[in-house]
Enzyme design. Structure first.
Site, PDB file in Angstrom:
ATOM      1  N   GLU A  89       0.672  -1.194   0.008  1.00 13.17           N
ATOM      2  CA  GLU A  89      -0.092  -0.128   0.099  1.00 13.17           C
ATOM      3  C   GLU A  89       0.910   1.305  -0.058  1.00 13.17           C
ATOM      4  O   GLU A  89       2.001   1.356   0.666  1.00 13.17           O
ATOM      5  CB  GLU A  89      -0.847   0.035   1.248  1.00 13.17           C
ATOM      6  CG  GLU A  89      -2.309  -0.572   1.264  1.00 13.17           C
ATOM      7  CD  GLU A  89      -3.315   0.255   0.377  1.00 13.17           C
ATOM      8  OE1 GLU A  89      -2.858   1.425  -0.484  1.00 13.17           O
ATOM      9  OE2 GLU A  89      -4.359   0.247   0.666  1.00 13.17           O
ATOM     10  N   ASP A  90       0.358   2.192  -0.713  1.00  9.68           N
ATOM     11  CA  ASP A  90       1.107   3.568  -0.589  1.00  9.68           C
ATOM     12  C   ASP A  90       0.912   4.076   1.094  1.00  9.68           C
ATOM     13  O   ASP A  90       1.985   4.531   1.523  1.00  9.68           O
ATOM     14  CB  ASP A  90       0.681   4.419  -1.633  1.00  9.68           C
ATOM     15  CG  ASP A  90      -0.862   4.834  -1.623  1.00  9.68           C
ATOM     16  OD1 ASP A  90      -1.570   3.992  -0.662  1.00  9.68           O
ATOM     17  OD2 ASP A  90      -1.597   5.542  -2.460  1.00  9.68           O
ATOM     18  N   ASP A  93      -4.370   4.893   6.107  1.00  7.81           N
ATOM     19  CA  ASP A  93      -5.161   6.178   6.724  1.00  7.81           C
ATOM     20  C   ASP A  93      -6.280   5.565   7.795  1.00  7.81           C
ATOM     21  O   ASP A  93      -5.736   5.051   8.934  1.00  7.81           O
ATOM     22  CB  ASP A  93      -5.695   6.840   5.633  1.00  7.81           C
ATOM     23  CG  ASP A  93      -6.343   8.231   6.324  1.00  7.81           C
ATOM     24  OD1 ASP A  93      -6.790   8.450   7.236  1.00  7.81           O
ATOM     25  OD2 ASP A  93      -5.988   9.486   5.552  1.00  7.81           O
ATOM     26  N   LYS A 121      -0.634   6.610   8.893  1.00  3.84           N
ATOM     27  CA  LYS A 121      -1.298   7.664   9.824  1.00  3.84           C
ATOM     28  C   LYS A 121      -1.970   7.144  11.069  1.00  3.84           C
ATOM     29  O   LYS A 121      -3.053   6.919  11.036  1.00  3.84           O
ATOM     30  CB  LYS A 121      -2.248   8.639   8.964  1.00  3.84           C
ATOM     31  CG  LYS A 121      -1.677   9.258   7.832  1.00  3.84           C
ATOM     32  CD  LYS A 121      -2.921  10.014   7.356  1.00  3.84           C
ATOM     33  CE  LYS A 121      -2.421  10.846   6.148  1.00  3.84           C
ATOM     34  NZ  LYS A 121      -3.414  11.547   5.290  1.00  3.84           N
ATOM     35  N   PHE A 142      -2.680  15.590   4.780  1.00  2.88           N
ATOM     36  CA  PHE A 142      -2.630  15.039   3.609  1.00  2.88           C
ATOM     37  C   PHE A 142      -1.358  15.194   3.017  1.00  2.88           C
ATOM     38  O   PHE A 142      -0.770  16.322   3.023  1.00  2.88           O
ATOM     39  CB  PHE A 142      -3.636  15.704   2.845  1.00  2.88           C
ATOM     40  CG  PHE A 142      -4.020  14.992   1.289  1.00  2.88           C
ATOM     41  CD1 PHE A 142      -4.984  13.804   1.350  1.00  2.88           C
ATOM     42  CD2 PHE A 142      -3.404  15.384   0.380  1.00  2.88           C
ATOM     43  CE1 PHE A 142      -5.286  13.388   0.265  1.00  2.88           C
ATOM     44  CE2 PHE A 142      -3.672  14.759  -0.963  1.00  2.88           C
ATOM     45  CZ  PHE A 142      -4.680  13.697  -0.868  1.00  2.88           C
ATOM     46  N   VAL A 143      -0.748  14.177   2.363  1.00  2.00           N
ATOM     47  CA  VAL A 143       0.622  14.288   1.873  1.00  2.00           C
ATOM     48  C   VAL A 143       0.597  13.915   0.409  1.00  2.00           C
ATOM     49  O   VAL A 143      -0.421  13.053  -0.093  1.00  2.00           O
ATOM     50  CB  VAL A 143       1.493  13.276   2.480  1.00  2.00           C
ATOM     51  CG1 VAL A 143       1.815  13.970   4.126  1.00  2.00           C
ATOM     52  CG2 VAL A 143       1.113  11.823   2.498  1.00  2.00           C
ATOM     53  N   ASP A 149      -1.292  11.359  -4.646  1.00  2.00           N
ATOM     54  CA  ASP A 149      -1.430  12.389  -5.277  1.00  2.00           C
ATOM     55  C   ASP A 149      -2.531  13.682  -4.975  1.00  2.00           C
ATOM     56  O   ASP A 149      -3.024  13.106  -3.899  1.00  2.00           O
ATOM     57  CB  ASP A 149      -2.292  11.736  -6.635  1.00  2.00           C
ATOM     58  CG  ASP A 149      -3.824  11.237  -6.355  1.00  2.00           C
ATOM     59  OD1 ASP A 149      -3.810  10.379  -5.342  1.00  2.00           O
ATOM     60  OD2 ASP A 149      -4.680  11.899  -6.778  1.00  2.00           O
ATOM     61  N   ARG A 155       2.015  12.715  -8.427  1.00  3.66           N
ATOM     62  CA  ARG A 155       2.744  11.417  -8.005  1.00  3.66           C
ATOM     63  C   ARG A 155       4.274  11.201  -8.370  1.00  3.66           C
ATOM     64  O   ARG A 155       5.190  10.347  -7.874  1.00  3.66           O
ATOM     65  CB  ARG A 155       1.938  10.387  -8.759  1.00  3.66           C
ATOM     66  CG  ARG A 155       0.512  10.167  -8.384  1.00  3.66           C
ATOM     67  CD  ARG A 155      -0.208   8.898  -9.166  1.00  3.66           C
ATOM     68  NE  ARG A 155      -1.557   9.086  -9.050  1.00  3.66           N
ATOM     69  CZ  ARG A 155      -2.519   8.715  -8.178  1.00  3.66           C
ATOM     70  NH1 ARG A 155      -2.037   8.304  -7.084  1.00  3.66           N
ATOM     71  NH2 ARG A 155      -3.895   8.726  -8.337  1.00  3.66           N
TER      72      ARG A 155
HETATM   73  P1  XMP Z   1      -8.148   4.442   4.252  1.00  7.81           P
HETATM   74  O1  XMP Z   1      -8.664   5.260   4.872  1.00  7.81           O
HETATM   75  O2  XMP Z   1      -8.827   3.379   3.674  1.00  7.81           O
HETATM   76  O3  XMP Z   1      -7.297   5.302   2.988  1.00  7.81           O
HETATM   77  O4  XMP Z   1      -6.787   3.776   5.191  1.00  7.81           O
HETATM   78  C1  XMP Z   1      -6.223   4.635   2.211  1.00  7.81           C
HETATM   79  C2  XMP Z   1      -6.440   5.301   0.914  1.00  7.81           C
HETATM   80  O5  XMP Z   1      -6.564   6.792   1.089  1.00  7.81           O
HETATM   81  C3  XMP Z   1      -5.806   7.656   0.260  1.00  7.81           C
HETATM   82  N1  XMP Z   1      -5.259   8.392   1.225  1.00  7.81           N
HETATM   83  C4  XMP Z   1      -4.230   9.600   0.796  1.00  7.81           C
HETATM   84  N2  XMP Z   1      -3.946  10.037  -0.636  1.00  7.81           N
HETATM   85  N3  XMP Z   1      -2.528  11.561   0.371  1.00  7.81           N
HETATM   86  C5  XMP Z   1      -3.008  10.877  -0.667  1.00  7.81           C
HETATM   87  O6  XMP Z   1      -2.332  11.243  -1.598  1.00  7.81           O
HETATM   88  C6  XMP Z   1      -2.793  11.221   1.701  1.00  7.81           C
HETATM   89  O7  XMP Z   1      -2.363  12.032   2.529  1.00  7.81           O
HETATM   90  C7  XMP Z   1      -3.801  10.066   1.742  1.00  7.81           C
HETATM   91  N4  XMP Z   1      -4.308   9.549   2.973  1.00  7.81           N
HETATM   92  C8  XMP Z   1      -5.328   8.726   2.516  1.00  7.81           C
HETATM   93  C9  XMP Z   1      -4.944   6.583  -0.257  1.00  7.81           C
HETATM   94  O8  XMP Z   1      -5.602   6.267  -1.721  1.00  7.81           O
HETATM   95  C10 XMP Z   1      -4.985   5.453   0.367  1.00  7.81           C
HETATM   96  O9  XMP Z   1      -4.919   4.203  -0.385  1.00  7.81           O
HETATM   97 MG    MG Z   2      -5.320   9.339  -4.306  1.00  9.45          MG
END
Ligand code: XMP
Ligand code: MG
Length: 165
Positions: A89-90, A93, A121, A142-143, A149, A155
């Site tokens: 995962e990137d 959250d 996070k 938000f990053v 992105d 990206r």
């Molecule tokens: P959840 O809440 O499901 O979120 O754990 C995961 C997805 O939310 C997006 N996400 C972000 N994308 N900057 C981003 O560009 C952020 O700070 C951020 N926080 C959450 C992301 O797609 C991730 O897979």
């Molecule tokens: Mg996104």
């Protein structure tokens, strides 16, 4: 927030740990598109064990009025049953995405599931799923950059930046 150099060094450490932990296992890395494509590539090229890689994507579509927007994981083309899946995962959250992916992998009878995420996070996390490989714990802001992105852009920025409104 995090420089390219610091990022790459940490990725090297995560991959080194995976090389130890995953030795001798039937490994499938599973990158979650779009955001994880760079992290998945960087991790994968540093693996020195036999491993496959595949990608899936969460697609949103409108369900019935009561169910609202439904997210479906699409793009499955790898045999998951009996394998050690490393979800890449990137960013994690709230953990909702992860919960969705875990349910699907359990249904597909993965033998073992490991979670790797570039960023986490902790203050936003609502899940109890343990994360095995975390690049960086970051504040609940938000990053962008390194695959992440803002409205589709950013990206390709090699470092991580916090978005200031
Ligand atoms: P959840 O809440 O499901 O979120 O754990 C995961 C997805 O939310 C997006 N996400 C972000 N994308 N900057 C981003 O560009 C952020 O700070 C951020 N926080 C959450 C992301 O797609 C991730 O897979
Ligand atoms: Mg996104």
């Amino acid at each position: 927030m995090i420089t390219e150099e610091t990022l790459q060094k940490r990725i090297g450490e995560l991959a080194a740990q995976m090389n130890i932990d995953l030795k001798g296992k039937n490994v499938v890395c599973l990158g979650i598109l779009n955001g994880a494509f760079l992290f998945a590539a960087d991790i994968f090229r540093k693996l020195e064990i036999p491993a496959r890689i595949s990608f899936v994507k969460l697609a949103s579509y409108q369900g019935t009025k009561s169910s609202g927007t439904i997210k479906e994981l699409i793009g499955w083309n790898e045999e998951i049953k009996g394998t050690t899946v490393v979800v890449i995962e990137d960013i994690v959250d709230t953990g909702h995405t992860l919960e969705r992916i875990m349910a699907e992998l359990t249904m597909r009878e993965a033998a073992e599931i490991k979670i790797a995420t570039a960023f986490f996070k902790p203050d936003a996390y609502k899940s109890k799923i343990p994360l095995d490989y975390v690049g960086f714990e970051i504040p609940n802001d938000f990053v962008v950059g390194y695959g992440l992105d803002y409205d589709g852009y950013g990206r390709n920025i090699p470092s991580i930046y916090t978005l200031i409104h």
